[in-house]
Design a protein around this motif. Sequence first.
Motif, PDB file in Angstrom:
ATOM      1  N   ILE A 116      -1.113  26.490  13.212  1.00 14.45           N
ATOM      2  CA  ILE A 116      -1.972  25.666  12.913  1.00 14.45           C
ATOM      3  C   ILE A 116      -1.499  24.849  11.671  1.00 14.45           C
ATOM      4  O   ILE A 116      -0.737  25.521  10.632  1.00 14.45           O
ATOM      5  CB  ILE A 116      -3.306  26.030  12.676  1.00 14.45           C
ATOM      6  CG1 ILE A 116      -4.340  24.982  12.364  1.00 14.45           C
ATOM      7  CG2 ILE A 116      -3.229  26.897  11.350  1.00 14.45           C
ATOM      8  CD1 ILE A 116      -5.943  25.475  12.389  1.00 14.45           C
ATOM      9  N   GLU A 117      -1.622  23.421  11.385  1.00 14.86           N
ATOM     10  CA  GLU A 117      -1.236  22.979  10.145  1.00 14.86           C
ATOM     11  C   GLU A 117      -2.013  23.456   9.015  1.00 14.86           C
ATOM     12  O   GLU A 117      -3.193  23.541   9.233  1.00 14.86           O
ATOM     13  CB  GLU A 117      -1.377  21.388  10.460  1.00 14.86           C
ATOM     14  CG  GLU A 117      -0.589  20.536  11.189  1.00 14.86           C
ATOM     15  CD  GLU A 117       0.798  20.455  10.646  1.00 14.86           C
ATOM     16  OE1 GLU A 117       0.852  20.479   9.434  1.00 14.86           O
ATOM     17  OE2 GLU A 117       1.739  20.146  11.298  1.00 14.86           O
ATOM     18  N   GLN A 118      -1.365  23.759   7.984  1.00 20.40           N
ATOM     19  CA  GLN A 118      -1.853  24.492   6.783  1.00 20.40           C
ATOM     20  C   GLN A 118      -2.927  23.649   6.272  1.00 20.40           C
ATOM     21  O   GLN A 118      -3.921  23.979   5.836  1.00 20.40           O
ATOM     22  CB  GLN A 118      -0.759  24.626   5.610  1.00 20.40           C
ATOM     23  CG  GLN A 118      -1.471  25.544   4.639  1.00 20.40           C
ATOM     24  CD  GLN A 118      -1.687  26.938   5.097  1.00 20.40           C
ATOM     25  OE1 GLN A 118      -1.029  27.634   5.855  1.00 20.40           O
ATOM     26  NE2 GLN A 118      -2.950  27.328   4.802  1.00 20.40           N
ATOM     27  N   SER A 119      -2.718  22.193   6.258  1.00 21.04           N
ATOM     28  CA  SER A 119      -3.582  21.179   5.479  1.00 21.04           C
ATOM     29  C   SER A 119      -5.010  21.308   6.408  1.00 21.04           C
ATOM     30  O   SER A 119      -6.134  21.229   5.735  1.00 21.04           O
ATOM     31  CB  SER A 119      -3.347  19.780   5.699  1.00 21.04           C
ATOM     32  OG  SER A 119      -3.006  19.562   6.867  1.00 21.04           O
ATOM     33  N   LEU A 123      -8.872  22.865   5.204  1.00 17.47           N
ATOM     34  CA  LEU A 123      -9.884  21.843   4.983  1.00 17.47           C
ATOM     35  C   LEU A 123     -11.099  22.677   5.803  1.00 17.47           C
ATOM     36  O   LEU A 123     -12.347  22.696   5.651  1.00 17.47           O
ATOM     37  CB  LEU A 123      -9.803  20.551   5.716  1.00 17.47           C
ATOM     38  CG  LEU A 123      -8.854  19.512   4.991  1.00 17.47           C
ATOM     39  CD1 LEU A 123      -8.523  18.526   5.481  1.00 17.47           C
ATOM     40  CD2 LEU A 123      -9.903  19.302   3.722  1.00 17.47           C
ATOM     41  N   LYS A 124     -10.720  23.431   6.977  1.00 12.19           N
ATOM     42  CA  LYS A 124     -11.501  23.977   7.750  1.00 12.19           C
ATOM     43  C   LYS A 124     -12.229  25.268   6.858  1.00 12.19           C
ATOM     44  O   LYS A 124     -13.530  25.428   7.379  1.00 12.19           O
ATOM     45  CB  LYS A 124     -10.892  24.411   9.106  1.00 12.19           C
ATOM     46  CG  LYS A 124     -11.904  25.035  10.363  1.00 12.19           C
ATOM     47  CD  LYS A 124     -12.860  23.634  10.561  1.00 12.19           C
ATOM     48  CE  LYS A 124     -13.813  24.328  11.610  1.00 12.19           C
ATOM     49  NZ  LYS A 124     -14.698  23.187  12.291  1.00 12.19           N
ATOM     50  N   LYS A 125     -11.376  25.925   6.437  1.00 10.10           N
ATOM     51  CA  LYS A 125     -12.091  26.980   5.612  1.00 10.10           C
ATOM     52  C   LYS A 125     -13.083  26.536   4.537  1.00 10.10           C
ATOM     53  O   LYS A 125     -14.329  27.108   4.219  1.00 10.10           O
ATOM     54  CB  LYS A 125     -10.787  27.515   4.968  1.00 10.10           C
ATOM     55  CG  LYS A 125     -10.005  28.781   5.821  1.00 10.10           C
ATOM     56  CD  LYS A 125      -8.925  29.095   5.017  1.00 10.10           C
ATOM     57  CE  LYS A 125      -7.938  30.181   5.929  1.00 10.10           C
ATOM     58  NZ  LYS A 125      -6.820  30.607   5.099  1.00 10.10           N
ATOM     59  N   ASN A 316     -11.967  33.158  12.264  1.00  9.16           N
ATOM     60  CA  ASN A 316     -11.390  33.787  13.387  1.00  9.16           C
ATOM     61  C   ASN A 316     -11.713  33.195  14.903  1.00  9.16           C
ATOM     62  O   ASN A 316     -10.927  32.788  15.923  1.00  9.16           O
ATOM     63  CB  ASN A 316     -11.056  35.248  13.479  1.00  9.16           C
ATOM     64  CG  ASN A 316     -10.509  36.005  12.259  1.00  9.16           C
ATOM     65  OD1 ASN A 316      -9.462  35.115  11.691  1.00  9.16           O
ATOM     66  ND2 ASN A 316     -10.920  37.092  11.718  1.00  9.16           N
ATOM     67  N   LYS A 317     -12.835  33.013  14.936  1.00  8.27           N
ATOM     68  CA  LYS A 317     -13.405  32.425  16.140  1.00  8.27           C
ATOM     69  C   LYS A 317     -13.014  30.996  16.157  1.00  8.27           C
ATOM     70  O   LYS A 317     -12.725  30.457  17.419  1.00  8.27           O
ATOM     71  CB  LYS A 317     -15.002  32.233  15.908  1.00  8.27           C
ATOM     72  CG  LYS A 317     -15.728  31.683  17.088  1.00  8.27           C
ATOM     73  CD  LYS A 317     -17.314  31.697  16.986  1.00  8.27           C
ATOM     74  CE  LYS A 317     -17.893  30.932  18.159  1.00  8.27           C
ATOM     75  NZ  LYS A 317     -19.349  30.928  18.061  1.00  8.27           N
ATOM     76  N   TYR A 318     -12.936  30.237  15.309  1.00 16.27           N
ATOM     77  CA  TYR A 318     -12.203  28.801  15.366  1.00 16.27           C
ATOM     78  C   TYR A 318     -11.001  28.877  15.587  1.00 16.27           C
ATOM     79  O   TYR A 318     -10.484  28.261  16.735  1.00 16.27           O
ATOM     80  CB  TYR A 318     -12.356  28.195  13.781  1.00 16.27           C
ATOM     81  CG  TYR A 318     -11.672  26.698  13.770  1.00 16.27           C
ATOM     82  CD1 TYR A 318     -12.132  25.579  14.602  1.00 16.27           C
ATOM     83  CD2 TYR A 318     -10.518  26.907  13.031  1.00 16.27           C
ATOM     84  CE1 TYR A 318     -11.463  24.581  14.227  1.00 16.27           C
ATOM     85  CE2 TYR A 318      -9.749  25.865  12.880  1.00 16.27           C
ATOM     86  CZ  TYR A 318     -10.155  24.529  13.405  1.00 16.27           C
ATOM     87  OH  TYR A 318      -9.571  23.162  13.459  1.00 16.27           O
ATOM     88  N   LYS A 319      -9.969  29.760  15.212  1.00 19.23           N
ATOM     89  CA  LYS A 319      -8.775  29.890  15.511  1.00 19.23           C
ATOM     90  C   LYS A 319      -8.640  30.193  17.102  1.00 19.23           C
ATOM     91  O   LYS A 319      -7.622  29.732  17.868  1.00 19.23           O
ATOM     92  CB  LYS A 319      -7.872  30.882  14.665  1.00 19.23           C
ATOM     93  CG  LYS A 319      -7.751  30.537  13.246  1.00 19.23           C
ATOM     94  CD  LYS A 319      -7.106  31.280  12.766  1.00 19.23           C
ATOM     95  CE  LYS A 319      -7.106  31.227  11.180  1.00 19.23           C
ATOM     96  NZ  LYS A 319      -6.687  32.284  10.146  1.00 19.23           N
ATOM     97  N   SER A 324      -4.669  28.211  17.951  1.00 18.77           N
ATOM     98  CA  SER A 324      -3.686  27.982  17.285  1.00 18.77           C
ATOM     99  C   SER A 324      -4.188  28.674  15.649  1.00 18.77           C
ATOM    100  O   SER A 324      -5.070  29.001  15.436  1.00 18.77           O
ATOM    101  CB  SER A 324      -4.088  26.760  16.833  1.00 18.77           C
ATOM    102  OG  SER A 324      -2.899  26.035  15.827  1.00 18.77           O
ATOM    103  N   TYR A 325      -2.995  29.488  15.060  1.00 19.29           N
ATOM    104  CA  TYR A 325      -2.988  30.490  13.900  1.00 19.29           C
ATOM    105  C   TYR A 325      -2.195  30.090  12.835  1.00 19.29           C
ATOM    106  O   TYR A 325      -1.280  29.255  13.002  1.00 19.29           O
ATOM    107  CB  TYR A 325      -2.770  31.749  14.691  1.00 19.29           C
ATOM    108  CG  TYR A 325      -3.620  32.151  15.695  1.00 19.29           C
ATOM    109  CD1 TYR A 325      -4.893  32.965  15.522  1.00 19.29           C
ATOM    110  CD2 TYR A 325      -3.419  31.861  17.202  1.00 19.29           C
ATOM    111  CE1 TYR A 325      -5.697  33.357  16.520  1.00 19.29           C
ATOM    112  CE2 TYR A 325      -4.342  32.266  18.192  1.00 19.29           C
ATOM    113  CZ  TYR A 325      -5.305  33.093  17.830  1.00 19.29           C
ATOM    114  OH  TYR A 325      -6.348  33.403  18.882  1.00 19.29           O
TER     115      TYR A 325
END
Length: 383
Positions: A116-119, A123-125, A316-319, A324-325
């Motif tokens: 997953i893209e770091q940006s 933002l998701k966090k 973790n559910k989102y990933k 994507s991780y």
Amino acid sequence: MPNWTKEQEDAIYKDGTNIIVSAGAGSGKTAVLSERVLRKLKNGVNIDELLILTFTKAAAGEMKERIRKKISKEPSLNEQLDKIDNAYITTFDSFALSILKKYSHLLNVSKNVSIIEQSIIDLKKEEIIDWLFEELYAEKNQSFLSLIDTFCTKDDGEIKRYIIDINNKLDLLYNKDSYLSDYLENYFNDAYIDEKIKEYEELLLNKLGIINGFICELEELVDGEYFEKVNNSIGELLIASSYEDIRNNLNTLPTLPKGTEEDAKILKDKINNLLKELKSLCIYKDKNDIKDSIYKTKDITSSIIGVITRLDSHINKYKFEIDSYEFVDIAKMAIKVLEENEEVRNEIRNSFNEILIDEYQDTSDLQDLFISYIENNNVYMVG
């Protein structure tokens, strides 16, 4: 042929054990590593039987070209030149990802797993913790509300950023879940706290030892009358043997008489600075007061752990849903594959004549753990 030093020759030719090559920048570490690879190839090892790990794609590319250039000058190694593009000259992250994709079925994840893209994940966090805080406010969770009352003034933005930051650091632990679940039991008990207070007391006594050394030097530079004043001021402190003794006898040195040598003035300043430092470190009445202050943080610590646990669950559910991780997740999943599957461990371990790691000083505990599962007393570390 380069004129290698004795130490460089050892780094190129020594075999049969794990090796750490420690040297400063510009000392030819990477040149030695690539020369070692060339020596291996000349001795009949295939380039695809070596695992060469770096920390960036650019470094991996440079390493591959450096080795390619060396091989191209050796007609007997033409066959190796044909294999170099498929050789394992790569980053830790890329190699871990390749293992996960190959054995994805063992963890019930897709072989199309991606990074997953770091940006995006950052933002998701932030989005998830905003939502989670609203949920905790609505629940009127008393432990959480106590955390907010303690650390927040105008808003809760700073505590959110703190929790995300500490969670990112905790992600570097392979045993993160058990670390958090056992944290209160492991770190909030008399035996552990007493041990840490003892270590703190020893730290203070070590600083006092430095002061004693400076005092002995000062005695040689001042007259007896002034030194008697020093003894009257901090004599009891200099023989202190406990936290309480130090705290109850802190003082400053008396003013030096006019005409004192500059060396004595410098020493006095050093001693007074250390005395001020000791004072700033002795803010509690006694060791029991230190212990009580630590225990008072237990509820807040428990609350932070609770928030982190719930945050992790949502992240973790989102990933998993988007398949994507982050790289740290990939590393942990690759380690899990190795840890739980002996056949896979042995297959990878037996695939490589040697594992060579460039810039070893940058390796994390996770990466060290990863290597420990596939090494066979054949790791060559340069840093």
